[in-house]
Write a protein that holds these residues in place. Structure first.
Motif, PDB file in Angstrom:
ATOM      1  N   ALA A 190       3.972   7.828  -6.552  1.00 16.72           N
ATOM      2  CA  ALA A 190       3.750   7.233  -7.873  1.00 16.72           C
ATOM      3  C   ALA A 190       4.961   6.401  -8.294  1.00 16.72           C
ATOM      4  N   THR A 191       6.154   6.893  -7.972  1.00 18.28           N
ATOM      5  CA  THR A 191       7.366   6.153  -8.352  1.00 18.28           C
ATOM      6  C   THR A 191       7.489   4.890  -7.516  1.00 18.28           C
ATOM      7  N   VAL A 192       7.184   5.002  -6.216  1.00 21.59           N
ATOM      8  CA  VAL A 192       7.222   3.816  -5.343  1.00 21.59           C
ATOM      9  C   VAL A 192       6.320   2.723  -5.907  1.00 21.59           C
ATOM     10  N   TRP A 222      -5.893   8.580 -12.259  1.00 20.45           N
ATOM     11  CA  TRP A 222      -4.530   8.650 -12.812  1.00 20.45           C
ATOM     12  C   TRP A 222      -3.662   7.512 -12.244  1.00 20.45           C
ATOM     13  N   VAL A 223      -3.777   7.302 -10.942  1.00 24.01           N
ATOM     14  CA  VAL A 223      -2.955   6.270 -10.285  1.00 24.01           C
ATOM     15  C   VAL A 223      -3.241   4.896 -10.894  1.00 24.01           C
ATOM     16  N   LYS A 224      -4.524   4.614 -11.154  1.00 23.84           N
ATOM     17  CA  LYS A 224      -4.888   3.285 -11.681  1.00 23.84           C
ATOM     18  C   LYS A 224      -4.650   3.185 -13.181  1.00 23.84           C
ATOM     19  N   ASP A 225      -5.122   4.189 -13.913  1.00 21.25           N
ATOM     20  CA  ASP A 225      -5.155   4.054 -15.377  1.00 21.25           C
ATOM     21  C   ASP A 225      -3.833   4.430 -16.032  1.00 21.25           C
ATOM     22  N   VAL A 226      -3.117   5.389 -15.438  1.00 18.00           N
ATOM     23  CA  VAL A 226      -1.879   5.847 -16.092  1.00 18.00           C
ATOM     24  C   VAL A 226      -0.652   5.241 -15.402  1.00 18.00           C
ATOM     25  N   ALA A 227      -0.619   5.309 -14.061  1.00 20.72           N
ATOM     26  CA  ALA A 227       0.540   4.737 -13.353  1.00 20.72           C
ATOM     27  C   ALA A 227       0.378   3.225 -13.150  1.00 20.72           C
ATOM     28  N   ARG A 228      -0.776   2.695 -13.508  1.00 22.08           N
ATOM     29  CA  ARG A 228      -1.047   1.250 -13.543  1.00 22.08           C
ATOM     30  C   ARG A 228      -0.857   0.553 -12.196  1.00 22.08           C
ATOM     31  N   VAL A 268       0.862  -1.187   0.000  1.00 17.25           N
ATOM     32  CA  VAL A 268       0.000   0.000   0.000  1.00 17.25           C
ATOM     33  C   VAL A 268       0.899   1.237   0.000  1.00 17.25           C
ATOM     34  N   VAL A 269       0.532   2.238  -0.790  1.00 18.30           N
ATOM     35  CA  VAL A 269       1.322   3.476  -0.918  1.00 18.30           C
ATOM     36  C   VAL A 269       0.382   4.671  -0.759  1.00 18.30           C
ATOM     37  N   SER A 270       0.706   5.577   0.172  1.00 22.68           N
ATOM     38  CA  SER A 270      -0.128   6.784   0.327  1.00 22.68           C
ATOM     39  C   SER A 270       0.452   7.943  -0.482  1.00 22.68           C
ATOM     40  N   ALA A 271      -0.325   9.022  -0.623  1.00 23.79           N
ATOM     41  CA  ALA A 271       0.011  10.129  -1.519  1.00 23.79           C
ATOM     42  C   ALA A 271       0.478   9.546  -2.859  1.00 23.79           C
ATOM     43  N   ALA A 272      -0.348   8.629  -3.391  1.00 21.69           N
ATOM     44  CA  ALA A 272       0.078   7.768  -4.496  1.00 21.69           C
ATOM     45  C   ALA A 272       0.219   8.498  -5.825  1.00 21.69           C
ATOM     46  N   SER A 273      -0.347   9.694  -5.963  1.00 22.94           N
ATOM     47  CA  SER A 273      -0.205  10.381  -7.249  1.00 22.94           C
ATOM     48  C   SER A 273       0.949  11.378  -7.229  1.00 22.94           C
ATOM     49  N   GLY A 274       1.608  11.530  -6.064  1.00 20.78           N
ATOM     50  CA  GLY A 274       2.728  12.463  -5.967  1.00 20.78           C
ATOM     51  C   GLY A 274       4.012  11.862  -6.527  1.00 20.78           C
ATOM     52  N   PRO A 275       5.069  12.672  -6.640  1.00 19.28           N
ATOM     53  CA  PRO A 275       6.294  12.164  -7.273  1.00 19.28           C
ATOM     54  C   PRO A 275       6.948  11.009  -6.513  1.00 19.28           C
ATOM     55  N   VAL A 276       6.859  11.008  -5.177  1.00 16.18           N
ATOM     56  CA  VAL A 276       7.428   9.878  -4.429  1.00 16.18           C
ATOM     57  C   VAL A 276       6.503   8.670  -4.558  1.00 16.18           C
TER      58      VAL A 276
END
Ligand SMILES: NC(=O)c1ccc[n+]([C@@H]2O[C@H](COP(=O)([O-])OP(=O)(O)OC[C@H]3O[C@@H](n4cnc5c(N)ncnc54)[C@H](OP(=O)(O)O)[C@@H]3O)[C@@H](O)[C@H]2O)c1
Length: 329
Positions: free
Chosen positions: A158-160, A183-189, A148-156
């Motif tokens: 999303a990369t994590v 964005w997190v689901k569809d683009v960052a997959r 699980v990753v929080s602040a998931a759309s931010g630069p840290v």
């Protein structure tokens, strides 16, 4: 030469507003022989600046009247240092002003090849390095993991998540709002993303991973950390990276209790990116390869001109940013 410098007018109370900043003319004079003079191209806005404005950061805390400083990508325009001739591109800490004199020892030449040079402040810079170090050295995910990753759309965050996916883990993001989650689901997959503004987080975690996550990369702290800890699979790992839930608060809130940590048999690891500077060249290479291969995407919010920096920073600290916040100067 006169430049406009953006300073901290007063310590913010709660989320910062533009009134917490002041613009002041500053006379640069001639360059000290020991310094290089740089022109700012892109300035990074990062949540830790809020901690410095509160006087609670690990270094470089601010008092009213001090210039705000950030990491920036700059062009050297005057120099006596043969390693940094005029025209060199460097990353360095600078006051928020268009031209500055800086210590050449604190300038890092930036050469990202075919990648945009501004990535040196985001996905291939400090936030990306934070993610890479936290994932490869601390979290160490594999195919049996649910992370699980929080602040998931931010630069840290999303990369994590994308690094954990590349390692074979199942990845669930936490983000605020339908647009960020999409964005997190569809683009960052990521495999899934919980919109904690719409759904109770504990309910969302129980829905998406009834057996509990095996790992949590924590960018937020506070109640979010306690909720994920309460759902963690016994023996799960937690990387503590950020406590943005506290940054606008008058003091740091108490964390999870020893009982909660013991109950989860949790392995908790603290991450400070400065300890992992040695990984930077590796991450610049690996991250760029992933970007070229399409397995790493990044999101940026770019505003124009230093005058826009205070409002952009205030939006970041209200959670309204859409990815890495940069100021083009
Ligand atoms: N340990 C280290 O060495 C290190 C290095 C770099 C960064 N960090 C930390 O890592 C975290 C992520 O950094 P980042 O650069 O990638 O920034 P970021 O994710 O863009 O940070 C802003 C986001 O935090 C989320 N957030 C959650 N609670 C918040 C609150 N109470 N107020 C404001 N925002 C809140 C918001 O996203 P949602 O709406 O999606 O929740 C907001 O968009 C930060 O805590 C940062 O300080 C630590």
């Amino acid at each position: 030469m006169q430049v406009t410098q953006y300073q901290m007018a007063r310590h913010p109370v709660g989320p910062p507003t533009t009134d917490d900043f002041a613009a002041a003319p500053v006379d640069l004079g001639s360059r000290p022989a020991s310094a290089v003079r740089v022109k700012l191209n892109a300035l990074s806005l990062d949540p830790y600046i809020r901690m410095r404005m509160a006087g609670r950061y690990i270094a470089d805390n601010l008092k009213p009247g001090d210039p705000i400083t950030s990491e920036a990508i700059c062009t050297v325009i005057e120099s006596n240092t043969s390693a940094l001739p005029p025209g060199s591109t460097v990353a360095t800490m600078v006051p928020w002003q268009a031209v500055a004199d800086v210590d050449p020892a604190r300038c890092r030449p930036v050469n990202l090849g075919d990648m945009p040079v501004r990535y040196g402040l985001g996905v291939l810079g400090m936030p990306g390095l934070t993610a890479y170090a936290g994932v490869t050295r601390l979290l160490k995910p594999g195919p049996d993991d649910v992370i699980v990753v929080s602040a998931a759309s931010g630069p840290v965050g999303a990369t994590v998540g994308q690094l954990c996916k590349a390692a074979g883990a199942r990845v669930i993001g936490i983000a605020g709002g339908a647009e960020k989650c999409a964005w997190v689901k569809d683009v960052a997959r990521f495999d899934d993303c919980i919109d904690y503004r719409q759904e109770d987080l504990a309910t969302g975690l129980a829905r998406l991973c009834p057996e509990g996550p095996t790992g949590y990369f924590d960018n937020v702290g506070g109640q979010m950390l306690r909720t994920v800890l309460g759902k963690l699979r016994p023996g799960g790992r937690i990387v503590l990276c950020g406590i943005i839930a506290d940054y606008n608060e008058p003091e740091v809130a108490a964390g999870p209790t020893s009982m909660e940590i013991m109950g989860a048999r949790a392995h908790i690891m603290g991450l400070i990116v400065f300890d992992h500077e040695d990984l930077r060249p590796e991450w610049e290479r690996v991250g760029a390869e992933m970007i070229r291969a399409g397995t790493l995407v990044t999101r940026e919010e770019i505003v124009s001109g230093l005058a826009a920096a205070p409002a952009a920073f205030a939006r970041l600290m209200r959670g309204e940013n859409q990815g890495k916040v940069l100021v083009e100067v």
